[in-house]
Design a protein around this motif. Structure first.
Motif, mmCIF file in Angstrom:
data_model
loop_
_atom_site.group_PDB
_atom_site.id
_atom_site.type_symbol
_atom_site.label_atom_id
_atom_site.label_comp_id
_atom_site.label_asym_id
_atom_site.label_seq_id
_atom_site.Cartn_x
_atom_site.Cartn_y
_atom_site.Cartn_z
ATOM 1 N N ALA A 123 51.020 99.601 91.971
ATOM 2 C CA ALA A 123 51.201 100.644 90.955
ATOM 3 C C ALA A 123 50.676 100.098 89.639
ATOM 4 N N SER A 124 49.597 100.681 89.141
ATOM 5 C CA SER A 124 48.999 100.260 87.872
ATOM 6 C C SER A 124 49.386 101.249 86.777
ATOM 7 N N GLY A 125 49.419 100.766 85.563
ATOM 8 C CA GLY A 125 49.710 101.638 84.437
ATOM 9 C C GLY A 125 51.180 101.981 84.298
ATOM 10 N N PHE A 180 53.374 87.540 79.143
ATOM 11 C CA PHE A 180 53.969 86.534 80.016
ATOM 12 C C PHE A 180 53.003 85.385 80.226
ATOM 13 N N SER A 181 53.546 84.172 80.218
ATOM 14 C CA SER A 181 52.694 82.983 80.239
ATOM 15 C C SER A 181 51.977 82.801 81.569
ATOM 16 N N LEU A 182 52.614 83.111 82.672
ATOM 17 C CA LEU A 182 52.004 82.877 83.980
ATOM 18 C C LEU A 182 51.265 84.092 84.522
ATOM 19 N N GLU A 183 51.482 85.247 83.908
ATOM 20 C CA GLU A 183 50.829 86.480 84.358
ATOM 21 C C GLU A 183 50.992 86.692 85.867
ATOM 22 N N GLN A 184 52.203 86.476 86.363
ATOM 23 C CA GLN A 184 52.456 86.708 87.780
ATOM 24 C C GLN A 184 52.482 88.199 88.024
ATOM 25 N N ARG A 185 51.669 88.651 88.939
ATOM 26 C CA ARG A 185 51.546 90.082 89.201
ATOM 27 C C ARG A 185 52.718 90.594 90.023
ATOM 28 N N GLY A 186 53.018 91.860 89.810
ATOM 29 C CA GLY A 186 53.992 92.529 90.646
ATOM 30 C C GLY A 186 55.421 92.291 90.259
ATOM 31 N N ARG A 187 55.660 91.863 89.026
ATOM 32 C CA ARG A 187 57.002 91.485 88.638
ATOM 33 C C ARG A 187 57.569 92.443 87.611
ATOM 34 N N ASP A 188 58.886 92.397 87.556
ATOM 35 C CA ASP A 188 59.573 93.012 86.437
ATOM 36 C C ASP A 188 60.299 91.866 85.739
ATOM 37 N N GLY A 242 64.708 93.438 85.862
ATOM 38 C CA GLY A 242 64.881 94.820 86.290
ATOM 39 C C GLY A 242 64.148 95.838 85.443
ATOM 40 N N ILE A 243 63.369 95.370 84.460
ATOM 41 C CA ILE A 243 62.662 96.261 83.549
ATOM 42 C C ILE A 243 61.158 96.008 83.664
ATOM 43 N N SER A 244 60.360 97.065 83.709
ATOM 44 C CA SER A 244 58.912 96.907 83.851
ATOM 45 C C SER A 244 58.317 96.219 82.627
ATOM 46 N N THR A 245 57.240 95.471 82.881
ATOM 47 C CA THR A 245 56.603 94.677 81.826
ATOM 48 C C THR A 245 55.245 95.223 81.402
ATOM 49 N N GLY A 246 54.773 96.260 82.082
ATOM 50 C CA GLY A 246 53.433 96.771 81.823
ATOM 51 C C GLY A 246 52.407 96.203 82.781
ATOM 52 N N GLN A 247 52.798 95.174 83.537
ATOM 53 C CA GLN A 247 51.904 94.613 84.547
ATOM 54 C C GLN A 247 51.940 95.494 85.799
ATOM 55 N N ASP A 248 50.954 95.320 86.681
ATOM 56 C CA ASP A 248 50.966 96.024 87.958
ATOM 57 C C ASP A 248 52.252 95.694 88.701
#
Length: 121
Positions: free
Chosen positions: A19-21, A76-84, A87-93
């Motif tokens: 899920a992007s965006g 985020f420093s590590l830019e790990q994809r798919g994370r919140d 429990g809150i979205s970060t704007g990342q996929d």
């Protein structure tokens, strides 16, 4: 797959979704967690037997220093994809995988029998 189908059997599957965006700030830190809402929605799909979000089960093999993702002024420093984050979205996929169980082979045999019986003679 053709051999499996011809034998009248089935297999399970893994479906990966990205899920992007997703806007920043969806979810809540305790009872309305984004990952909880996603897992609940995915488990509501027939035949789904497992849900993995972000690192999922691979997280058990990581150290805290590998899995933690520090928030900096630039993100985020590590830019790990798919994370919140809590429990809150970060704007990342948001990455979600679901495991689907195989249909019982008897369902395929019954469908074939019904199809044969309904053919005009």
């Amino acid at each position: 797959m053709d051999d499996l189908r011809a034998s009248g059997d089935s297999c399970g599957a893994r479906v990966n979704v990205v899920a992007s965006g997703v806007p920043v700030g969806w979810g809540e830190p305790v009872y309305g967690r984004l990952d909880s809402d996603i897992a609940s929605a995915m488990m509501g799909i027939n035949a789904v037997k497992g849900v993995e979000i972000g690192a999922g089960f691979a997280a058990v093999e990581q150290k805290g220093s590998e899995h933690g993702d520090e928030l900096t002024p630039r993100g985020f420093s590590l830019e790990q994809r798919g994370r919140d984050a809590g429990g809150i979205s970060t704007g990342q996929d948001v990455l979600v995988s679901i495991a689907l169980k195989p249909l019982p082979a008897s369902a395929f045999r019954a469908a074939r029998s019904t199809a044969k019986a309904s053919r005009p003679r």
